[in-house]
Structure formats: C-alpha cells, structure tokens
Design a protein around this motif. Structure first.
Motif, PDB file in Angstrom:
ATOM      1  N   ASP A 129       0.822  -1.209   0.000  1.00 27.12           N
ATOM      2  CA  ASP A 129       0.000   0.000   0.000  1.00 27.12           C
ATOM      3  C   ASP A 129       0.858   1.263   0.000  1.00 27.12           C
ATOM      4  O   ASP A 129       0.488   2.271  -0.595  1.00 27.12           O
ATOM      5  N   TYR A 130       2.002   1.210   0.644  1.00 26.84           N
ATOM      6  CA  TYR A 130       2.943   2.330   0.633  1.00 26.84           C
ATOM      7  C   TYR A 130       3.282   2.691  -0.809  1.00 26.84           C
ATOM      8  O   TYR A 130       3.218   3.851  -1.203  1.00 26.84           O
ATOM      9  N   GLU A 131       3.643   1.672  -1.585  1.00 30.50           N
ATOM     10  CA  GLU A 131       4.040   1.919  -2.974  1.00 30.50           C
ATOM     11  C   GLU A 131       2.878   2.501  -3.781  1.00 30.50           C
ATOM     12  O   GLU A 131       3.064   3.424  -4.577  1.00 30.50           O
ATOM     13  N   LYS A 132       1.678   2.003  -3.566  1.00 29.11           N
ATOM     14  CA  LYS A 132       0.510   2.519  -4.289  1.00 29.11           C
ATOM     15  C   LYS A 132       0.201   3.961  -3.901  1.00 29.11           C
ATOM     16  O   LYS A 132      -0.108   4.788  -4.756  1.00 29.11           O
ATOM     17  N   VAL A 133       0.272   4.259  -2.618  1.00 32.95           N
ATOM     18  CA  VAL A 133      -0.112   5.587  -2.131  1.00 32.95           C
ATOM     19  C   VAL A 133       0.972   6.629  -2.391  1.00 32.95           C
ATOM     20  O   VAL A 133       0.670   7.760  -2.775  1.00 32.95           O
ATOM     21  N   PHE A 134       2.242   6.264  -2.195  1.00 31.83           N
ATOM     22  CA  PHE A 134       3.322   7.247  -2.307  1.00 31.83           C
ATOM     23  C   PHE A 134       4.057   7.190  -3.643  1.00 31.83           C
ATOM     24  O   PHE A 134       4.931   8.012  -3.908  1.00 31.83           O
ATOM     25  N   GLY A 135       3.727   6.205  -4.486  1.00 31.66           N
ATOM     26  CA  GLY A 135       4.283   6.150  -5.828  1.00 31.66           C
ATOM     27  C   GLY A 135       5.738   5.722  -5.909  1.00 31.66           C
ATOM     28  O   GLY A 135       6.381   5.913  -6.946  1.00 31.66           O
ATOM     29  N   SER A 136       6.259   5.144  -4.844  1.00 39.94           N
ATOM     30  CA  SER A 136       7.631   4.637  -4.865  1.00 39.94           C
ATOM     31  C   SER A 136       7.742   3.506  -3.852  1.00 39.94           C
ATOM     32  O   SER A 136       6.924   3.402  -2.943  1.00 39.94           O
ATOM     33  N   GLU A 137       8.759   2.679  -4.056  1.00 37.21           N
ATOM     34  CA  GLU A 137       8.993   1.608  -3.086  1.00 37.21           C
ATOM     35  C   GLU A 137       9.472   2.197  -1.775  1.00 37.21           C
ATOM     36  O   GLU A 137      10.225   3.175  -1.772  1.00 37.21           O
ATOM     37  N   PRO A 138       9.083   1.598  -0.658  1.00 37.29           N
ATOM     38  CA  PRO A 138       9.632   2.056   0.619  1.00 37.29           C
ATOM     39  C   PRO A 138      11.142   1.826   0.642  1.00 37.29           C
ATOM     40  O   PRO A 138      11.614   0.813   0.126  1.00 37.29           O
ATOM     41  N   PRO A 139      11.912   2.754   1.209  1.00 40.04           N
ATOM     42  CA  PRO A 139      13.363   2.554   1.239  1.00 40.04           C
ATOM     43  C   PRO A 139      13.729   1.265   1.983  1.00 40.04           C
ATOM     44  O   PRO A 139      13.306   1.055   3.114  1.00 40.04           O
ATOM     45  N   ILE A 140      14.506   0.421   1.336  1.00 42.79           N
ATOM     46  CA  ILE A 140      14.808  -0.899   1.886  1.00 42.79           C
ATOM     47  C   ILE A 140      15.647  -0.828   3.158  1.00 42.79           C
ATOM     48  O   ILE A 140      15.577  -1.724   3.998  1.00 42.79           O
ATOM     49  N   ASP A 141      16.418   0.246   3.340  1.00 42.36           N
ATOM     50  CA  ASP A 141      17.232   0.337   4.552  1.00 42.36           C
ATOM     51  C   ASP A 141      16.380   0.673   5.774  1.00 42.36           C
ATOM     52  O   ASP A 141      16.807   0.454   6.898  1.00 42.36           O
ATOM     53  N   ILE A 142      15.161   1.153   5.554  1.00 44.37           N
ATOM     54  CA  ILE A 142      14.245   1.460   6.655  1.00 44.37           C
ATOM     55  C   ILE A 142      13.122   0.433   6.720  1.00 44.37           C
ATOM     56  O   ILE A 142      12.665   0.072   7.805  1.00 44.37           O
ATOM     57  N   TRP A 143      12.691  -0.042   5.569  1.00 51.44           N
ATOM     58  CA  TRP A 143      11.613  -1.037   5.466  1.00 51.44           C
ATOM     59  C   TRP A 143      12.183  -2.311   4.843  1.00 51.44           C
ATOM     60  O   TRP A 143      12.028  -2.544   3.649  1.00 51.44           O
ATOM     61  N   PRO A 144      12.857  -3.178   5.628  1.00 48.78           N
ATOM     62  CA  PRO A 144      13.445  -4.390   5.046  1.00 48.78           C
ATOM     63  C   PRO A 144      12.370  -5.298   4.456  1.00 48.78           C
ATOM     64  O   PRO A 144      11.229  -5.300   4.919  1.00 48.78           O
ATOM     65  N   ARG A 145      12.747  -6.025   3.423  1.00 50.38           N
ATOM     66  CA  ARG A 145      11.812  -6.955   2.780  1.00 50.38           C
ATOM     67  C   ARG A 145      11.833  -8.282   3.535  1.00 50.38           C
ATOM     68  O   ARG A 145      12.855  -8.684   4.071  1.00 50.38           O
ATOM     69  N   VAL A 146      10.699  -8.942   3.548  1.00 49.64           N
ATOM     70  CA  VAL A 146      10.549 -10.219   4.240  1.00 49.64           C
ATOM     71  C   VAL A 146      10.358 -11.300   3.184  1.00 49.64           C
ATOM     72  O   VAL A 146       9.509 -11.176   2.311  1.00 49.64           O
ATOM     73  N   GLN A 147      11.163 -12.332   3.288  1.00 48.74           N
ATOM     74  CA  GLN A 147      11.057 -13.452   2.360  1.00 48.74           C
ATOM     75  C   GLN A 147       9.940 -14.381   2.813  1.00 48.74           C
ATOM     76  O   GLN A 147       9.574 -14.421   3.983  1.00 48.74           O
ATOM     77  N   SER A 148       9.417 -15.154   1.897  1.00 44.00           N
ATOM     78  CA  SER A 148       8.359 -16.099   2.214  1.00 44.00           C
ATOM     79  C   SER A 148       8.818 -17.061   3.302  1.00 44.00           C
ATOM     80  O   SER A 148       9.907 -17.631   3.220  1.00 44.00           O
ATOM     81  N   GLY A 149       8.027 -17.198   4.338  1.00 41.70           N
ATOM     82  CA  GLY A 149       8.322 -18.103   5.432  1.00 41.70           C
ATOM     83  C   GLY A 149       9.308 -17.567   6.454  1.00 41.70           C
ATOM     84  O   GLY A 149       9.551 -18.175   7.473  1.00 41.70           O
ATOM     85  N   GLU A 150       9.887 -16.397   6.187  1.00 43.04           N
ATOM     86  CA  GLU A 150      10.882 -15.828   7.090  1.00 43.04           C
ATOM     87  C   GLU A 150      10.182 -15.082   8.227  1.00 43.04           C
ATOM     88  O   GLU A 150       9.171 -14.433   8.033  1.00 43.04           O
TER      89      GLU A 150
END
Length: 188
Positions: A129-150
């Motif tokens: 929803d962040y990407e849809k609302v703000f038009g950019s990916e959340p910065p990965i250094d602040i919003w780390p990505r979560v892998q499936s099952g992690e």
C-alpha cells in the motif's frame, strides 16, 4: 483483509490531502530526540521520522486496515508519542482522530506460527500500500523486505546476517558502531 480491499477503501482525494499535510509537520524536536536517544546521525533520524509519518498516513487513509511495522519506524513512533501535544495535533490533522499504537499480542508458543504469518501479512500489506499511495517503493534500509516463510526480524548488521545495521539502517561501516551481530534479534 486483502490489499485489494484496502485499495478500494482509500479515497484518492483524501489520500492526496493527507500526503500534502505531512509536510506541515517537520517535527524537529522529535527528530532531535530520536537522533539522541538512538545514537543516530540526524540525517538518518530525519529519514526514519519521515517514514514513520508515512506509516501513520497509511493508517489514517485506511483505518480498517491492519498495517504492520517494527524496528526503527516503531522506535520513531514511540519517540513521537512522548511529545503528546505534537502527536495529538498531528493525528487530528492527518486522521481527524487519535491514531492508537496497538502492538501485536505476544503469548505462548500456541498459535505462534499463525501470529507470525499475520505479522508478515500485515507488514507486506504496508509495503504494498505504501508503494501505491506514495508512488515509490519504501526505502529498503528502513523497510526491510521479508522473504516467504521468514520471521519478521529487525534490520540486522550486514557483517553478521546480510542485512543493514539496526543502528543507522545502512551497512555497519556507515555509522561506525562496528556491530558484529544484530542488536535487535540477536542473530549473528
């Protein structure tokens, strides 16, 4: 609730008004306190506080959604809440009501996998929803990505487990703390 349902509930006009209102709240006292309390460079503290404001904006745009976050954004939110008058004014302007901080329930190991899955799902919903609302990916250094099952861990030290430093959001050499293991989740 799925992200598609969330998207239908966000009024584009309301979203634009809320995004524009964020600039009216630079929060210099919150940035300074957060920088001091968490031993962060002020530029990094400013970035994290801006991301915390965006998270709260998502909450305001879709109050029925279950959004998730933790780590440095949560720490910034805690710092913001101690400036209660500023926090209340922000909430009134952005959401028209107080935005409550409702941490996820901790408990016994019974249902742990289900709680972890809910936590991952709500965090992924936040990122989408962040990407849809703000038009950019959340910065990965602040919003780390979560892998499936992690499990949803905090950002950790690049030296230990390949993620960013939990002190500054960048690699360990960036802040000079010389971390050798994650000071949030203990891995390393």
């Amino acid at each position: 609730m799925t992200t598609e349902q969330n998207e239908e509930q966000v009024d584009p006009e309301k979203a634009t008004k809320i995004r524009e209102s964020l600039a009216l709240f630079p929060l210099p006292r919150v940035v300074a306190r957060y920088s001091h309390d968490y031993d962060l460079p002020e530029d990094m503290a400013l970035r994290v506080v801006e991301e915390m404001k965006r998270f709260l904006a998502l909450c305001a745009m879709n109050s029925s959604a279950r959004y998730g976050m933790r780590g440095i954004v949560d720490d910034a939110w805690h710092t913001f809440m101690i400036f209660s008058r500023d926090y209340f004014a922000f909430c009134e302007a952005i959401a028209g009501t107080y935005i409550h901080h409702e941490p996820e329930e901790r408990g016994s190991d019974d249902g742990l996998e289900q709680r972890l899955a809910l936590s991952r799902d709500s965090y992924r919903r936040t990122l989408a929803d962040y990407e849809k609302v703000f038009g950019s990916e959340p910065p990965i250094d602040i919003w780390p990505r979560v892998q499936s099952g992690e499990a949803l861990h905090e950002p950790a030290c690049r030296n230990a487990c390949g993620r960013s430093c939990s002190r500054c959001g960048r690699g360990c050499a960036s802040c000079g703390h010389g971390c050798s293991r994650c000071n949030r989740c203990g891995r390393g």
